[in-house]
Design an enzyme around this catalytic site. Sequence first.
Site, PDB file in Angstrom:
ATOM      1  N   ILE A   1       1.038   4.374   1.443  1.00  0.00           N
ATOM      2  CA  ILE A   1       1.622   5.079   2.889  1.00  0.00           C
ATOM      3  C   ILE A   1       2.766   3.986   3.541  1.00  0.00           C
ATOM      4  O   ILE A   1       3.629   4.451   3.698  1.00  0.00           O
ATOM      5  CB  ILE A   1       0.548   5.610   3.633  1.00  0.00           C
ATOM      6  CG1 ILE A   1      -0.105   6.520   3.105  1.00  0.00           C
ATOM      7  CG2 ILE A   1       0.897   5.796   4.870  1.00  0.00           C
ATOM      8  CD1 ILE A   1      -1.620   6.964   3.815  1.00  0.00           C
ATOM      9  N   CYS A   2       2.316   2.773   3.431  1.00  0.00           N
ATOM     10  CA  CYS A   2       2.972   1.772   4.222  1.00  0.00           C
ATOM     11  C   CYS A   2       4.423   1.771   3.371  1.00  0.00           C
ATOM     12  O   CYS A   2       5.306   1.510   4.049  1.00  0.00           O
ATOM     13  CB  CYS A   2       2.387   0.530   4.462  1.00  0.00           C
ATOM     14  SG  CYS A   2       1.096   0.315   5.343  1.00  0.00           S
ATOM     15  N   THR A   3       4.425   1.631   2.220  1.00  0.00           N
ATOM     16  CA  THR A   3       5.641   1.644   1.257  1.00  0.00           C
ATOM     17  C   THR A   3       6.377   2.537   1.630  1.00  0.00           C
ATOM     18  O   THR A   3       7.619   2.633   1.674  1.00  0.00           O
ATOM     19  CB  THR A   3       5.378   1.299  -0.104  1.00  0.00           C
ATOM     20  OG1 THR A   3       4.596   0.093  -0.248  1.00  0.00           O
ATOM     21  CG2 THR A   3       6.559   1.308  -1.060  1.00  0.00           C
TER      22      THR A   3
ATOM     23  N   SER B   1       1.004  -1.225  -0.085  1.00  0.00           N
ATOM     24  CA  SER B   1       0.040  -0.122  -0.027  1.00  0.00           C
ATOM     25  C   SER B   1       0.972   1.445  -0.159  1.00  0.00           C
ATOM     26  O   SER B   1       1.787   1.345   0.539  1.00  0.00           O
ATOM     27  CB  SER B   1      -1.169  -0.212   1.196  1.00  0.00           C
ATOM     28  OG  SER B   1      -0.226   0.005   2.262  1.00  0.00           O
TER      29      SER B   1
ATOM     30  N   LEU C   1       7.978   2.576   5.207  1.00  0.00           N
ATOM     31  CA  LEU C   1       9.214   1.350   5.217  1.00  0.00           C
ATOM     32  C   LEU C   1      10.212   1.685   4.512  1.00  0.00           C
ATOM     33  O   LEU C   1      11.390   1.451   4.842  1.00  0.00           O
ATOM     34  CB  LEU C   1       8.696   0.120   5.248  1.00  0.00           C
ATOM     35  CG  LEU C   1       8.210  -0.452   6.544  1.00  0.00           C
ATOM     36  CD1 LEU C   1       6.691  -0.017   6.880  1.00  0.00           C
ATOM     37  CD2 LEU C   1       8.038  -1.949   6.207  1.00  0.00           C
TER      38      LEU C   1
END
Length: 153
Positions: A45-47, A43, A50
Amino acid sequence: MVLEVGAIAPDFTLSDQHGEELTLSELVAEGPVALVFFPLAFSGICTGELCELRDNLQVFEDRKVRLVGVSVDSVFALKAWAQAEGYEFSILSDFWPHGAVSKEFGVFIEERGIATRATLVIGEGRTVLASFETAPGEARDFGAYREAIAAIA
């Protein structure tokens, strides 16, 4: 509600993106651990979050803090994502029983079946040394990591 500073984190064993089982009590015996709960691999935002951690891994390494991601994705999805993005830190699968560890840490969003964006720095004796989270759909500010790590020194 996410575990607060001073709480004792529940022990757990989960598999990382390589299928290796990691146990929290064993990890913290080696030094502090930053557990980074996030909703879903691949996704946006998660990418972004991280990748920012990947690009700033030295901040954790300089303070001898092990960075560990946690999501409800399968080991297979996490492996593909980690390879695609070049993540060299462990990402644990809280896939089955679905979100069980996330629930114990107070970061599971039941109605959505995912973990929220929460970070806990766990130290000796599984004591929570730092804890912060953001609202769903809102990325964490990297400065919060710096503050959390600085607070445990």
